[in-house]
Structures are given as C-alpha cells and as structure tokens.
Scaffold this active site. Structure first.
Site, PDB file in Angstrom:
ATOM      1  N   GLY A  18       0.805  -1.205   0.000  1.00  0.00           N
ATOM      2  CA  GLY A  18       0.000   0.000   0.000  1.00  0.00           C
ATOM      3  C   GLY A  18       0.844   1.263   0.000  1.00  0.00           C
ATOM      4  O   GLY A  18       0.521   2.253  -0.669  1.00  0.00           O
ATOM      5  N   ASN A  41      -7.773   4.460   9.259  1.00  0.00           N
ATOM      6  CA  ASN A  41      -7.293   3.284   9.978  1.00  0.00           C
ATOM      7  C   ASN A  41      -7.417   3.402  11.489  1.00  0.00           C
ATOM      8  O   ASN A  41      -7.435   2.400  12.186  1.00  0.00           O
ATOM      9  CB  ASN A  41      -5.845   2.982   9.588  1.00  0.00           C
ATOM     10  CG  ASN A  41      -4.978   4.218   9.539  1.00  0.00           C
ATOM     11  OD1 ASN A  41      -5.302   5.182   8.842  1.00  0.00           O
ATOM     12  ND2 ASN A  41      -3.893   4.218  10.285  1.00  0.00           N
ATOM     13  N   SER A  69      -3.941  -2.938  -0.459  1.00  0.00           N
ATOM     14  CA  SER A  69      -2.864  -3.742   0.114  1.00  0.00           C
ATOM     15  C   SER A  69      -3.394  -5.116   0.489  1.00  0.00           C
ATOM     16  O   SER A  69      -4.512  -5.243   0.989  1.00  0.00           O
ATOM     17  CB  SER A  69      -2.308  -3.033   1.352  1.00  0.00           C
ATOM     18  OG  SER A  69      -1.292  -3.813   1.935  1.00  0.00           O
ATOM     19  N   HIS A 119      -2.121  -7.414   2.770  1.00  0.00           N
ATOM     20  CA  HIS A 119      -2.048  -7.953   4.137  1.00  0.00           C
ATOM     21  C   HIS A 119      -3.132  -7.451   5.068  1.00  0.00           C
ATOM     22  O   HIS A 119      -3.249  -7.903   6.202  1.00  0.00           O
ATOM     23  CB  HIS A 119      -0.650  -7.752   4.741  1.00  0.00           C
ATOM     24  CG  HIS A 119      -0.321  -6.369   5.203  1.00  0.00           C
ATOM     25  ND1 HIS A 119      -0.350  -6.009   6.532  1.00  0.00           N
ATOM     26  CD2 HIS A 119       0.061  -5.266   4.534  1.00  0.00           C
ATOM     27  CE1 HIS A 119       0.012  -4.741   6.653  1.00  0.00           C
ATOM     28  NE2 HIS A 119       0.267  -4.261   5.456  1.00  0.00           N
ATOM     29  N   THR A 129      11.283  -7.492 -11.021  1.00  0.00           N
ATOM     30  CA  THR A 129      10.673  -8.813 -11.181  1.00  0.00           C
ATOM     31  C   THR A 129       9.524  -8.960 -10.191  1.00  0.00           C
ATOM     32  O   THR A 129       9.655  -8.641  -9.011  1.00  0.00           O
ATOM     33  CB  THR A 129      11.730  -9.916 -10.960  1.00  0.00           C
ATOM     34  OG1 THR A 129      12.768  -9.710 -11.919  1.00  0.00           O
ATOM     35  CG2 THR A 129      11.127 -11.303 -11.125  1.00  0.00           C
ATOM     36  N   CYS A 170       4.007   5.609  22.061  1.00  0.00           N
ATOM     37  CA  CYS A 170       5.109   6.203  22.796  1.00  0.00           C
ATOM     38  C   CYS A 170       6.405   5.525  22.404  1.00  0.00           C
ATOM     39  O   CYS A 170       6.681   4.414  22.816  1.00  0.00           O
ATOM     40  CB  CYS A 170       4.882   6.044  24.295  1.00  0.00           C
ATOM     41  SG  CYS A 170       6.306   6.532  25.264  1.00  0.00           S
TER      42      CYS A 170
END
Ligand SMILES: *Cc1c(COP(=O)(O)O)cnc(C)c1O
Length: 390
Positions: free
Chosen positions: A71, A151, A199, A201, A237, A325
């Site tokens: 992504g 997200n 994306s 995953h 590739t 953090c």
C-alpha cells in the site's frame, strides 16, 4: 495463555486457502513471468489470473491494476508520479489531515520539493466535507488524495462526492482504500475514482504486496524505474507468490464480504456498547454510522493508551492505540487531534479492530478484563483522583 487478536487494521493473518494457493509459486512454479519458456509462461498466467481477481473486487478492468510492493508504494506512486508527470498543468495538490503517513509524508516530500500542498481539516466525526474541498481548490490543483476509510477511527469518507468536486475543477482523484478494499464494496467506476491504492495484508493475504488502480487514460508515470514489468508502470521482477496470494485473498474477500461485514458490525457494536456501558468517562471516536465493520475506537479519560495496551497484552489481548510512545516522547495521534480532541484525551486512545476469526466469547472476555484494567490504571492517576472521581 489465550491469544486474542484485535488489531486487524494493522494486519491480518494469512488465510489458509491463500497460503495454499501460494505454495506452488514458492516451490515448483518458480518461473520469471518475463521469460518466454514454459516456467515463465506459467508464472505469467498466474499473474494475470490474480490481476483479474483483484480487478473484480473493485470493478476495474484487469488492465487497470498494477502490482506494487504494498500500500505504501502504491500511495507514493499515485501521488509523486502523478504530480511530477502533470506538473506542466499545475503543481497544487490537496489531501486531508487524517491520512496515513504513507500519504501525508509523501505529500510533505513534494511540498519540500517545490509543490504547493493544502491539508484539509475534518469535522468532529473525521469526515472531509465536500464544501471544504470545494473551497480549497485552485486553478492549478491537479490531484486530490483522500483516504476511503481511516485506519484509526474507522470513518468512511463520501468518496463519490469528493471525486465529483475534484473532477469539476479538472483535478484527478486518488484514494487510499487500504482499509476498505475487500471489507466494504468499492466500485471505482460508480465512485469516480482515478487512482486507488490497495494492500494484500489487510485482507488475509501476504505482506509486501499491493496494487495501484490507474483508470484507463490517466497519465501517470512510474516510480520504480528499470525493466518493462507491469506494462512499464512498475519495474522489478514481480513478487509472483505474493501476487497469487493477493489475488486469492481478493476473491475470498469478495465472496464473503457481505456475511463478514454483517458479522463484524454485530460484534463491533456489542464491544463498543459494552465498553461505553461499563466504563465511565469514555468517548467513542469516529463516525458511528459510516465506519469500517468491526472497528471500535475509544478514548478513556485519565489513562494513557500505551499503559492500556501493555495491560491488555498481559491478558493476551492484542490491540493498538493512536498514542504511540516511542523514545519517551508521547505524540498523540494526528488523527485524534484533527477531530478536535484535546491531547490529554487523545493520549487515552484504544483501537480494537475485529476480524472474521474473532468470536462473541472473545468480546465477552475483553468486556470482563478491560473495565478492571481501566479502573486500576485510573487509581494510579493523580488527575483522576483530583478531577474525575466526581
Ligand atoms: C496499512 C495501511 C497503509 C500501508 O500499507 P502497507 O501495505 O502496509 O504498505 C497505508 N494506508 C492505510 C490507510 C493503511 O491502513
């Protein structure tokens, strides 16, 4: 110890069927798709099948789908290559304040290199209002990039309307749809999308593979230079096993989208409502109606997100927080600040993103453990003792 994974916006497990589809291309079918011999042709065939599977998921033509390393690369190519190759038409681009860093930092890179950037604010639900976009457009605006869903807070944007505003001004429209591809319906034609990043995953496919949809006729160059792969749009590739896995994941996502979304909406509502009922001084963030299925985001006053994550982890519950953090300095999430939360509240953020393998029993377990964790952490907070206990 139990393992309860509720961080599907970060990544998802590879589906067994996806893994099985990939195995031959990790072993016997090792050909390079550019080779003209039998092994090369077998790899090429697998590549084209995957391209069709991914195209079908977003109602694109397979010739409009270009595989990338994920992504992040798709976002970089959409923004950098489009702006550079259309600089003669104008050097102004527009994005929003709640984008993923793969978009925000890419836009910032262009700004530092002579382009003009406008970052749009969002409303308290995290929505980019089309009128706000309308007012920001200039004659030299060439690209508008607004994510499909966020997200962190799950909010889904009015993409069709935003794309229409961009088009009326002669600008192209890109969307980072990495949180939505395979999770909610996408129709690039009906929504007026010119460029879209996806994306693998995030939809039970392997990591390190994604794609950029480029609408036929859109002039955009490549980001990776070299060989003639991907119709000269992305040199290097091809990651054949990854692409095959992405294709299989896309097909599975398409087939079970409606059922999975209904299931995750139900689980997500139960989890959010349970948290709000059981834990005082809690704020649900994002748009509660228009959101990614199974995305639960909240802020707890008087506690710190990082401590919640550590405590949850000790119970085997894996989640995330906007307040990461690292190196001792606490930066509250730019997304939570953009929707108008004060930093001290943004610091107490928790994101639980559910997936198809989560069960109702797991929700019950979280609803049993989490109130205790928050209550214990608050007992240690001087702010809570002074101000919050009333
Ligand atoms: C995960 C994610 C990305 C990055 O995608 P990768 O494939 O991990 O590079 C970009 N944007 C959003 C909204 C994401 O959720």
């Amino acid at each position: 110890m139990r393992e309860i994974y509720m961080d599907h916006s970060a990544t998802t497990p590879v589906d067994r069927k996806v893994f099985e589809a990939m195995i031959p291309y990790c072993t016997d079918e090792y050909g390079n798709p550019s080779s003209i011999h039998a092994k090369g042709r077998a790899a090429k065939k697998a590549l084209e099948k995957a391209r069709e599977q991914v195209a079908a998921l977003i109602n694109a033509d397979s010739s409009e789908v270009f595989f990338t390393s994920g992504g992040t690369e798709a976002n970089n190519q959409a923004i950098i290559s489009y702006m550079v190759n259309n600089a003669h038409r104008g050097k102004h681009l527009i994005t929003s304040a709640i984008e993923h860093h793969a978009v925000l930092d890419t836009c910032e890179y262009l700004r530092k290199n002579g382009f003009d950037l406008t970052v749009l604010p969002v409303n308290s639900l995290g929505v980019v209002e089309p009128e706000v976009l309308q007012r920001a457009i200039k004659p030299e605006t060439t690209l508008v990039s607004i994510m499909h869903a966020n997200n962190e807070i799950g909010t889904i944007q009015p993409i069709a309307k935003l794309a229409e505003v961009a088009h009326q001004a002669g600008a192209a429209f890109h969307t980072d749809a990495i949180q939505t591809t395979g999770r909610i319906p996408i129709d690039v034609k009906a929504m007026g999308i010119d460029l879209l990043s996806a994306s693998s995953h995030k939809i039970y496919g392997p990591k390190g593979i994604g794609c950029l949809f480029i609408k036929k006729g859109i002039k955009i160059g490549r980001l990776m230079h070299g060989g003639a792969q991907e119709n000269k749009m992305r040199a290097g590739t091809e990651n054949v096993p990854g692409i095959v896995g992405f294709g299989q994941a896309a097909e599975l996502a398409q087939n079970r989208m409606a059922d999975t979304a209904a299931y995750l909406n139900k689980l997500g509502q139960k989890l959010r409502q349970g948290i709000l009922d059981k834990i005082p001084h809690t704020i649900a963030t994002g748009d509660l109606e228009n959101r990614v299925p199974g995305s639960v985001s909240v802020c707890f006053e008087y506690v710190e997100g990082e401590s919640i994550l550590l405590m949850l982890d000790s119970y085997g519950i894996m989640a995330s927080s906007g307040s990461a953090c690292t190196s001792g300095s606490l930066d509250p999430s730019h997304v939570l600040l953009a929707i108008g939360l004060p930093p001290e509240i943004a610091h107490g953020s928790l994101r639980l993103t559910l997936g198809k393998n989560n069960t109702e029993e797991e929700i019950d377990y979280v609803l049993e453990v989490l109130p205790r964790i928050i209550s214990n952490l608050r007992k240690m907070s001087p702010l809570y003792r002074n101000g919050g206990s009333g």
